[in-house]
Design an enzyme around this catalytic site. Structure first.
Site, PDB file in Angstrom:
ATOM      1  N   ASP A 133      16.378-100.328 -60.540  1.00  0.00           N
ATOM      2  CA  ASP A 133      15.651 -99.521 -59.506  1.00  0.00           C
ATOM      3  C   ASP A 133      14.101-100.005 -59.158  1.00  0.00           C
ATOM      4  O   ASP A 133      13.334-100.133 -60.000  1.00  0.00           O
ATOM      5  CB  ASP A 133      15.399 -98.363 -60.259  1.00  0.00           C
ATOM      6  CG  ASP A 133      14.568 -97.275 -59.479  1.00  0.00           C
ATOM      7  OD1 ASP A 133      14.221 -97.382 -58.288  1.00  0.00           O
ATOM      8  OD2 ASP A 133      14.561 -95.657 -60.115  1.00  0.00           O
ATOM      9  N   GLY A 186      11.857 -92.937 -64.311  1.00  0.00           N
ATOM     10  CA  GLY A 186      12.272 -91.411 -65.192  1.00  0.00           C
ATOM     11  C   GLY A 186      13.418 -92.199 -66.094  1.00  0.00           C
ATOM     12  O   GLY A 186      13.635 -91.591 -66.909  1.00  0.00           O
TER      13      GLY A 186
HETATM   14  O1  HDC Z   1       8.139 -81.625 -63.429  1.00  0.00           O
HETATM   15  C1  HDC Z   1       6.675 -82.310 -62.402  1.00  0.00           C
HETATM   16  C2  HDC Z   1       7.415 -83.746 -62.937  1.00  0.00           C
HETATM   17  O2  HDC Z   1       6.337 -84.259 -62.303  1.00  0.00           O
HETATM   18  N1  HDC Z   1       7.903 -83.955 -63.291  1.00  0.00           N
HETATM   19  C3  HDC Z   1       8.018 -85.769 -63.876  1.00  0.00           C
HETATM   20  C4  HDC Z   1       9.202 -86.245 -62.474  1.00  0.00           C
HETATM   21  C5  HDC Z   1       9.243 -88.323 -63.007  1.00  0.00           C
HETATM   22  O3  HDC Z   1       8.170 -88.421 -63.946  1.00  0.00           O
HETATM   23  N2  HDC Z   1       9.708 -88.115 -62.623  1.00  0.00           N
HETATM   24  C6  HDC Z   1      11.112 -89.486 -62.761  1.00  0.00           C
HETATM   25  C7  HDC Z   1      10.054 -90.749 -62.447  1.00  0.00           C
HETATM   26  S1  HDC Z   1      10.134 -90.150 -60.226  1.00  0.00           S
HETATM   27  C8  HDC Z   1      11.476 -91.945 -60.634  1.00  0.00           C
HETATM   28  O4  HDC Z   1      11.886 -92.391 -61.684  1.00  0.00           O
HETATM   29  C9  HDC Z   1      11.876 -92.376 -58.857  1.00  0.00           C
HETATM   30  C10 HDC Z   1      13.005 -93.303 -59.269  1.00  0.00           C
HETATM   31  O5  HDC Z   1      12.575 -94.514 -58.467  1.00  0.00           O
HETATM   32  C11 HDC Z   1      14.162 -91.681 -58.661  1.00  0.00           C
HETATM   33  C12 HDC Z   1      14.628 -93.135 -57.227  1.00  0.00           C
HETATM   34  C13 HDC Z   1      15.682 -92.268 -56.556  1.00  0.00           C
HETATM   35  C14 HDC Z   1      16.428 -92.867 -55.694  1.00  0.00           C
HETATM   36  C15 HDC Z   1      18.244 -91.895 -55.264  1.00  0.00           C
HETATM   37  C16 HDC Z   1      18.523 -92.589 -55.501  1.00  0.00           C
HETATM   38  C17 HDC Z   1      20.268 -91.436 -55.359  1.00  0.00           C
HETATM   39  C18 HDC Z   1       7.613 -82.163 -60.525  1.00  0.00           C
HETATM   40  C19 HDC Z   1       6.729 -82.054 -59.896  1.00  0.00           C
HETATM   41  C20 HDC Z   1       8.761 -82.666 -60.748  1.00  0.00           C
HETATM   42  C21 HDC Z   1       8.062 -80.148 -60.535  1.00  0.00           C
HETATM   43  O6  HDC Z   1       6.261 -79.366 -61.339  1.00  0.00           O
HETATM   44  P1  HDC Z   1       5.640 -78.307 -60.441  1.00  0.00           P
HETATM   45  O7  HDC Z   1       5.716 -78.670 -58.645  1.00  0.00           O
HETATM   46  O8  HDC Z   1       4.682 -77.932 -61.219  1.00  0.00           O
HETATM   47  O9  HDC Z   1       6.579 -77.864 -60.218  1.00  0.00           O
HETATM   48  P2  HDC Z   1       6.906 -75.498 -61.451  1.00  0.00           P
HETATM   49  O10 HDC Z   1       6.167 -75.019 -60.492  1.00  0.00           O
HETATM   50  O11 HDC Z   1       6.998 -76.167 -62.614  1.00  0.00           O
HETATM   51  O12 HDC Z   1       8.533 -75.770 -60.620  1.00  0.00           O
HETATM   52  C22 HDC Z   1       9.017 -75.972 -59.480  1.00  0.00           C
HETATM   53  C23 HDC Z   1      10.452 -75.043 -59.136  1.00  0.00           C
HETATM   54  O13 HDC Z   1      10.554 -76.039 -59.241  1.00  0.00           O
HETATM   55  C24 HDC Z   1      11.879 -76.919 -60.235  1.00  0.00           C
HETATM   56  N3  HDC Z   1      11.578 -77.986 -61.253  1.00  0.00           N
HETATM   57  C25 HDC Z   1      10.268 -77.661 -61.804  1.00  0.00           C
HETATM   58  N4  HDC Z   1      10.365 -79.504 -62.527  1.00  0.00           N
HETATM   59  C26 HDC Z   1      11.686 -79.360 -61.947  1.00  0.00           C
HETATM   60  C27 HDC Z   1      12.441 -78.607 -60.918  1.00  0.00           C
HETATM   61  N5  HDC Z   1      14.157 -78.525 -61.082  1.00  0.00           N
HETATM   62  C28 HDC Z   1      14.216 -79.808 -61.251  1.00  0.00           C
HETATM   63  N6  HDC Z   1      13.773 -80.885 -62.110  1.00  0.00           N
HETATM   64  C29 HDC Z   1      12.506 -80.681 -62.290  1.00  0.00           C
HETATM   65  N7  HDC Z   1      12.052 -81.641 -63.149  1.00  0.00           N
HETATM   66  C30 HDC Z   1      11.362 -75.362 -61.554  1.00  0.00           C
HETATM   67  O14 HDC Z   1      12.686 -74.634 -62.300  1.00  0.00           O
HETATM   68  C31 HDC Z   1      11.041 -74.331 -60.193  1.00  0.00           C
HETATM   69  O15 HDC Z   1      11.915 -73.485 -60.036  1.00  0.00           O
HETATM   70  P3  HDC Z   1      12.145 -71.829 -60.374  1.00  0.00           P
HETATM   71  O16 HDC Z   1      10.666 -71.530 -59.544  1.00  0.00           O
HETATM   72  O17 HDC Z   1      13.499 -71.435 -59.735  1.00  0.00           O
HETATM   73  O18 HDC Z   1      11.553 -72.077 -61.914  1.00  0.00           O
END
Ligand code: HDC
Length: 279
Positions: free
Chosen positions: A182, A205
């Site tokens: 990645d 992540g």
């Molecule tokens: O939870 C917040 C956050 O910051 N999480 C950490 C994210 C992170 O650090 N991830 C790892 C690093 S990124 C990475 O590694 C990228 C990698 O390089 C990928 C490359 C891709 C290549 C592609 C190839 C295919 C955040 C921002 C995710 C959410 O926070 P909020 O906006 O505060 O959300 P919240 O209000 O709590 O919820 C809103 C609705 O979204 C759903 N939800 C929340 N977190 C989720 C999620 N769904 C899935 N995964 C999550 N982590 C909630 O359920 C909510 O929905 P509902 O209203 O229906 O309850």
């Protein structure tokens, strides 16, 4: 349509991945190809996603205003269809969207893949990756059913954990870890991280996920399913604390960031191959 290249790996990729997850020279089974018990930490099975061309392209087809800088990994599920995971293979993978859900100004995409051994056709890995994409638009739709373990809530019980361990993450972790596949600049380039609205690059992540998985593997023994939600970022240089509750063949876990008192991984569990395993 362009033919998807095979993901070909061997002991070099296995050792690099294991070291990226903190394996040391005292753990020969993770770092020495001639060790009798040489093995790969099973979360390796997700690397097909990052060693693919097609998996990356499909997002722009599904979404409007898709900006990869604003993409976060939201959840990940892996099933090891063959155990132990081979330490060398040629892997063929087919990718399919599973779900798109619009949540306000964010789009959540669940992307699935199935990987087989290219020589024998034997199933190797199933992956379901959930991606949280800010400032994006997509049409809410269910394309395919999801695996049960991938969608269970796995809330941490209100009880003392059966196991707690801490892992210090080096400042330089992301620059090693990214070599396993990645190469997202979000994890290394301060300018890119700033555009994504972070003060500095954040850890992959799947690195936090793998570090947690290694701690659980070393404690509870082999597992063949794992699911976790990324609920908060981790910065290289921080310390994570993994907390685990064993319930039969399922171990529920959380991963906290010690310095900031936040939860980086929640709603997470592994499925042990045998519930007679340790503890
Ligand atoms: O939870 C917040 C956050 O910051 N999480 C950490 C994210 C992170 O650090 N991830 C790892 C690093 S990124 C990475 O590694 C990228 C990698 O390089 C990928 C490359 C891709 C290549 C592609 C190839 C295919 C955040 C921002 C995710 C959410 O926070 P909020 O906006 O505060 O959300 P919240 O209000 O709590 O919820 C809103 C609705 O979204 C759903 N939800 C929340 N977190 C989720 C999620 N769904 C899935 N995964 C999550 N982590 C909630 O359920 C909510 O929905 P509902 O209203 O229906 O309850």
């Amino acid at each position: 349509d362009e033919e998807e290249p095979l993901f070909v790996y061997g002991d070099r990729e296995v050792i690099l991945y294991n070291i990226g997850l903190g394996a040391t020279s005292k753990e020969l089974k993770y770092v020495y190809e001639n060790d009798q018990d040489f093995q790969v930490i099973p979360t390796f099975g997700h690397l097909v996603t990052f060693n693919s061309i097609k998996s990356q392209l499909s997002f722009s087809k599904l979404l409007r205003n898709f900006n990869p800088i604003l993409l976060l990994h939201g959840e990940h599920y892996i099933k090891l269809e063959k155990f132990p995971v081979p330490t060398a293979a040629k892997v063929k993978t087919v990718f399919t969207p599973l779900q798109v859900t619009q949540k306000g100004t964010n789009t959540i995409v669940v992307h699935g893949s199935k990987s087989v051994d290219a020589d024998t056709g034997e199933p190797l890995f199933t992956n379901e990756g959930t991606f949280f994409i800010r400032k994006c638009e997509g049409d809410t739709k269910v394309y395919h059913e999801r695996r049960t373990f991938a969608t269970l809530p796995f809330n941490a019980p209100n009880a003392v954990p059966d196991f707690i361990t801490e892992v210090k993450i080096s400042e330089d972790k992301a620059s090693l870890y990214r070599l396993s596949g990645d190469r997202n600049p979000l994890h290394i380039d301060p300018t890119f991280a700033a555009v994504a609205n972070y003060d500095k690059p954040i850890l992959h992540g799947m690195c936090t996920y793998g570090l947690s998985a290694k701690a659980l593997l070393d404690k509870f023994g082999p597992f063949n399913e794992i699911k976790a939600r990324f609920t908060g970022v981790v910065f290289p240089g921080e310390t994570i604390r993994v907390l685990a509750w064993k319930q039969g063949d399922t171990v529920i876990f959380q991963t906290h960031v010690v310095e900031r008192g936040t939860i980086a991984i929640n709603n997470a569990a592994i499925k042990l191959i045998s519930d007679k395993a340790n503890l």
